[in-house]
Design an enzyme around this catalytic site. Sequence first.
Site, PDB file in Angstrom:
ATOM      1  N   SER A 188     111.425  27.770  -4.820  1.00 31.08           N
ATOM      2  CA  SER A 188     111.965  29.022  -4.305  1.00 31.08           C
ATOM      3  C   SER A 188     113.339  28.778  -3.711  1.00 31.08           C
ATOM      4  O   SER A 188     113.805  27.642  -3.641  1.00 31.08           O
ATOM      5  CB  SER A 188     111.032  29.607  -3.252  1.00 31.08           C
ATOM      6  OG  SER A 188     111.108  28.828  -2.078  1.00 31.08           O
ATOM      7  N   LYS A 189     113.955  29.847  -3.267  1.00 28.74           N
ATOM      8  CA  LYS A 189     115.352  29.760  -2.834  1.00 28.74           C
ATOM      9  C   LYS A 189     115.584  28.744  -1.726  1.00 28.74           C
ATOM     10  O   LYS A 189     116.661  28.164  -1.629  1.00 28.74           O
ATOM     11  CB  LYS A 189     115.845  31.136  -2.390  1.00 28.74           C
ATOM     12  CG  LYS A 189     116.091  32.061  -3.558  1.00 28.74           C
ATOM     13  CD  LYS A 189     116.947  33.240  -3.148  1.00 28.74           C
ATOM     14  CE  LYS A 189     116.953  34.324  -4.207  1.00 28.74           C
ATOM     15  NZ  LYS A 189     115.759  35.195  -4.148  1.00 28.74           N
TER      16      LYS A 189
END
Length: 494
Positions: A254-255
Amino acid sequence: MEVKVRYAPSPTGLQHIGGVRTALFNYFFAKSQGGKFILRVEDTDQERYSDESLQDLYDTLEWLNIKWDEGPVVGGPNGPYIQSERFDLYQKYAKQLVEDGHAYYCYCSSERLDEVRKQQQESKSSYQGYDRHCRNLSPEEIAEKEKEGIKPVIRLKVPTEGKTTFHDVLMGDITRKNKDISPDPILLKSDGFPTYHLANVIDDHLMGITHIMRAQEWIPSGPLHILLYKAFGWEPPVYCHLPMVMGKDGKKLSKRHGSTSVRDFREKGYLPEALMNYVTLVGWSFDSEREFFSQEELEKLFDITKISKSPGIFDYKKLDWFNGQYIRMMSDEDLGKALLPYLQKAGYVDGEFIGDKKAKFEELVVAVKPRLKVLSDIVGLAYFLFTTPEVAPAEMFVAKKMDLKSSYEALVKDYEIIKSNLDNGKSFEDAEADITQMAKDIGVKVNGVFTPLRVALTSTTVSLPMSDTYNLLGKEESYRRIEAALKMLEKEVQ
RNA sequence: GGUCCCUUCGUCUAACGGUUAGGACGAAAGAUUCUCAGUCUUUAAAUAGGGGUUCGAUUCCCCUAGGGACUACCA
């Protein structure tokens, strides 16, 4: 039978590395089998849909040079390939399921559902999920709810006894007790759109999909989909659940792990070939030696049985290495073309390089080539050339084992040597040789006499080799910078 | 909590019962060198633990441990 696979993303965000990996595996599998690769847009979530995401999907696949045989834009015999355009179809099949007794209308409000969920969590009930409140509504009760104007959803009647098994190419048989399958999941939402479960089963069947390759996060709903195929009386396709792509901490990428969208990687200056090559290697390998593959090779060599079962961590450093390798494989000309937009974006140049400037640019490209990990690195590397940096603070001129005074004196000597060489028709390279000799003569490390020069010319301590720097800057500008540095140092020394 | 899946160097992986457990990234060291890279050489680094099956287990089976995913009118 011809292999037919699909990549079916939902346009609710930028294309993610994990998604693209799924697309790649599907695409390579189809190509290697002489089959078809279909693109389908699953835009049944009205809330999260965005045009930008859809455009990003197209841009990403184009950038990676992945072409779909059937799908939006190109069309095909089983269209439309955008689910919102197939709206009526899902209605029809959902109603059929109700008529056949495999599904039912549910009038529960989301408030009631929230309440049920809350209670289950608080009581730590082993039973989680919908309580099947509307499963056995009488015709009278249904009529009453309808009169109230409540828009129902349609839920699947999941059997409470028995078990359901599906086969996965990689995992083997996966069995789940029916009572453990999500209790009566929603098939058709109250806005009339289908959920993923319904839409994917209908579309995969109607589009003649033979193999479903999707991420392992879908495994738990595998049995549910089998139930759906059974309810429709359809033959399910072959399943192949792909290992997930994780971040450094072993959690779903994820980011917070760094860039995850292909657009990010593209903007930073990763090459599509490098990204494709590396991403394909997360969860797949050819043999124990080889790891460089062109797209064409992958289209032939990809082997579904060599996909690994366990999740893979996305290694940004290895991607960097791959990208550097691919950059070094480019021709100088192509690299120059790829680099130009980054210089433009940085405001260093407008338009193309022409004439003398073109020749200089080519020199820059050659000098910079072994030093680039990503294309945008050019900005930092060429800063000295396209801007006029301020004279660096005095400390920066001082290399290890040197002091301010000796550094100043070294720069004075450097300048004298350079001038005398050039005035006598010699080259800068000749001057470098003399400077090296001078360092030996005065018993100083070579680094000690080059650092002041480097900092004078570039205002940084890390730069291209001095001859490249000088040649790029030109005599006039080089002299100007050296003199400015000398002037500053002279004051500092006193 | 429940269900399901996974487990070889730090990371990606090879070895489909018999190898000194191989390669690559990363790390460390050295060479080249004006810095940084690049290139070359070298080193350290793994079969999660415990039981079986077998002449022989990284490989097959079981248990334990650890990790992950799912558990929405999102996909």
